[in-house]
Design a protein around this motif. Structure first.
Motif, PDB file in Angstrom:
ATOM      1  N   TYR A  52       0.840  -1.197   0.000  1.00 52.10           N
ATOM      2  CA  TYR A  52       0.000   0.000   0.000  1.00 52.10           C
ATOM      3  C   TYR A  52       0.879   1.253   0.000  1.00 52.10           C
ATOM      4  CZ  TYR A  52       0.900  -0.824   4.966  1.00 52.10           C
ATOM      5  OH  TYR A  52       1.490  -1.088   6.168  1.00 52.10           O
ATOM      6  N   PRO A  53       0.364   2.361  -0.548  1.00 50.13           N
ATOM      7  CA  PRO A  53       1.153   3.597  -0.615  1.00 50.13           C
ATOM      8  C   PRO A  53       1.235   4.293   0.737  1.00 50.13           C
ATOM      9  CG  PRO A  53      -1.007   3.930  -1.594  1.00 50.13           C
ATOM     10  CD  PRO A  53      -0.919   2.481  -1.228  1.00 50.13           C
ATOM     11  N   VAL A  54       2.405   4.830   1.027  1.00 53.57           N
ATOM     12  CA  VAL A  54       2.617   5.643   2.230  1.00 53.57           C
ATOM     13  C   VAL A  54       3.405   6.892   1.829  1.00 53.57           C
ATOM     14  CG1 VAL A  54       2.548   3.733   3.882  1.00 53.57           C
ATOM     15  CG2 VAL A  54       4.716   4.384   2.862  1.00 53.57           C
ATOM     16  N   ARG A  55       3.292   7.900   2.630  1.00 57.16           N
ATOM     17  CA  ARG A  55       3.995   9.156   2.366  1.00 57.16           C
ATOM     18  C   ARG A  55       5.363   9.107   3.026  1.00 57.16           C
ATOM     19  NH1 ARG A  55       4.127  13.179  -1.173  1.00 57.16           N
ATOM     20  NH2 ARG A  55       4.787  15.105  -0.205  1.00 57.16           N
ATOM     21  N   ASP A  56       6.429   9.277   2.228  1.00 52.68           N
ATOM     22  CA  ASP A  56       7.796   9.341   2.739  1.00 52.68           C
ATOM     23  C   ASP A  56       8.148  10.810   2.933  1.00 52.68           C
ATOM     24  OD1 ASP A  56      10.412   9.041   3.432  1.00 52.68           O
ATOM     25  OD2 ASP A  56      11.018   7.967   1.620  1.00 52.68           O
ATOM     26  N   GLU A  57       8.233  11.243   4.181  1.00 53.19           N
ATOM     27  CA  GLU A  57       8.465  12.659   4.481  1.00 53.19           C
ATOM     28  C   GLU A  57       9.872  13.110   4.103  1.00 53.19           C
ATOM     29  OE1 GLU A  57       6.164  14.787   5.241  1.00 53.19           O
ATOM     30  OE2 GLU A  57       4.668  13.190   5.337  1.00 53.19           O
ATOM     31  N   GLU A  58      10.858  12.202   4.156  1.00 49.91           N
ATOM     32  CA  GLU A  58      12.229  12.578   3.795  1.00 49.91           C
ATOM     33  C   GLU A  58      12.334  12.913   2.315  1.00 49.91           C
ATOM     34  OE1 GLU A  58      14.966   9.588   4.953  1.00 49.91           O
ATOM     35  OE2 GLU A  58      14.457   9.722   7.070  1.00 49.91           O
ATOM     36  N   LYS A  59      11.724  12.072   1.478  1.00 51.52           N
ATOM     37  CA  LYS A  59      11.786  12.274   0.027  1.00 51.52           C
ATOM     38  C   LYS A  59      10.651  13.156  -0.487  1.00 51.52           C
ATOM     39  CE  LYS A  59      13.818   7.724  -0.732  1.00 51.52           C
ATOM     40  NZ  LYS A  59      13.646   6.418  -1.382  1.00 51.52           N
ATOM     41  N   GLN A  60       9.680  13.466   0.391  1.00 54.42           N
ATOM     42  CA  GLN A  60       8.497  14.235   0.001  1.00 54.42           C
ATOM     43  C   GLN A  60       7.807  13.595  -1.200  1.00 54.42           C
ATOM     44  OE1 GLN A  60       7.140  16.857   1.618  1.00 54.42           O
ATOM     45  NE2 GLN A  60       8.688  16.487   3.193  1.00 54.42           N
ATOM     46  N   ALA A  61       7.633  12.258  -1.106  1.00 52.06           N
ATOM     47  CA  ALA A  61       6.999  11.521  -2.195  1.00 52.06           C
ATOM     48  C   ALA A  61       6.192  10.366  -1.616  1.00 52.06           C
ATOM     49  CB  ALA A  61       8.058  10.983  -3.154  1.00 52.06           C
ATOM     50  N   THR A  62       5.335   9.820  -2.431  1.00 49.46           N
ATOM     51  CA  THR A  62       4.563   8.638  -2.054  1.00 49.46           C
ATOM     52  C   THR A  62       5.291   7.403  -2.561  1.00 49.46           C
ATOM     53  OG1 THR A  62       2.511   9.898  -2.188  1.00 49.46           O
ATOM     54  CG2 THR A  62       2.324   7.513  -2.254  1.00 49.46           C
ATOM     55  N   VAL A  63       5.529   6.452  -1.678  1.00 48.10           N
ATOM     56  CA  VAL A  63       6.212   5.210  -2.044  1.00 48.10           C
ATOM     57  C   VAL A  63       5.329   4.027  -1.657  1.00 48.10           C
ATOM     58  CG1 VAL A  63       8.528   6.181  -1.814  1.00 48.10           C
ATOM     59  CG2 VAL A  63       7.446   5.123   0.153  1.00 48.10           C
TER      60      VAL A  63
END
Length: 138
Positions: A52-63
């Motif tokens: 499932y998609p989660v928000r990666d705050e370090e990369k400021q992207a959805t992974v």
């Protein structure tokens, strides 16, 4: 070991156990819907999800998080319909388990299950299967 069940009752008990086990496995497994998202295979059910998609705050992207797990909270389930389905299916599985385990005890204890209790147990099974069956038809 005395039994309060006839041969038909023992067969009913075995089928009840198989049905309850299959229903519970189906409820807990996240393979109700299969698909792809962000070029990754995903699946989810009413209770669990995989990839499932989660928000990666370090990369400021959805992974995509490629692991299985249950929803963090009841409100984390995607929609009201899925929440209702989770509750109703869980109640149906619980009813099936209740009847199956009671019938299993009837195989070991004499005079535990009478004709009336057998009919009530059959009615409870009907309600459990009916609630889950109506959901799967939708």
């Amino acid at each position: 070991m005395a039994s309060s069940l006839t041969c038909t009752g023992v067969i009913w008990t075995l089928l009840s156990l198989l049905c309850a086990a299959a229903s519970c496995v189906g409820f807990f497994m996240p393979y109700w819907l299969l698909g792809t998202q962000m070029d990754k295979p995903v699946s989810f059910g009413t209770f669990r999800r995989c990839s499932y998609p989660v928000r990666d705050e370090e990369k400021q992207a959805t992974v995509m998080l490629e692991q299985c797990g249950r929803y963090a909270s009841f409100n984390g389930i995607p929609s009201l319909e899925w929440r209702i389905c989770t509750v109703v299916t869980g109640v149906g599985c619980g009813l099936l388990l209740l009847v199956a385990l009671t019938a299993l005890m009837g195989c070991c204890i004499s005079d535990l299950i009478s004709r009336t209790i057998g009919r009530v147990a059959g009615g409870i099974q009907f309600v459990g299967e009916f609630t889950m069956g109506k959901l799967f038809q939708s």
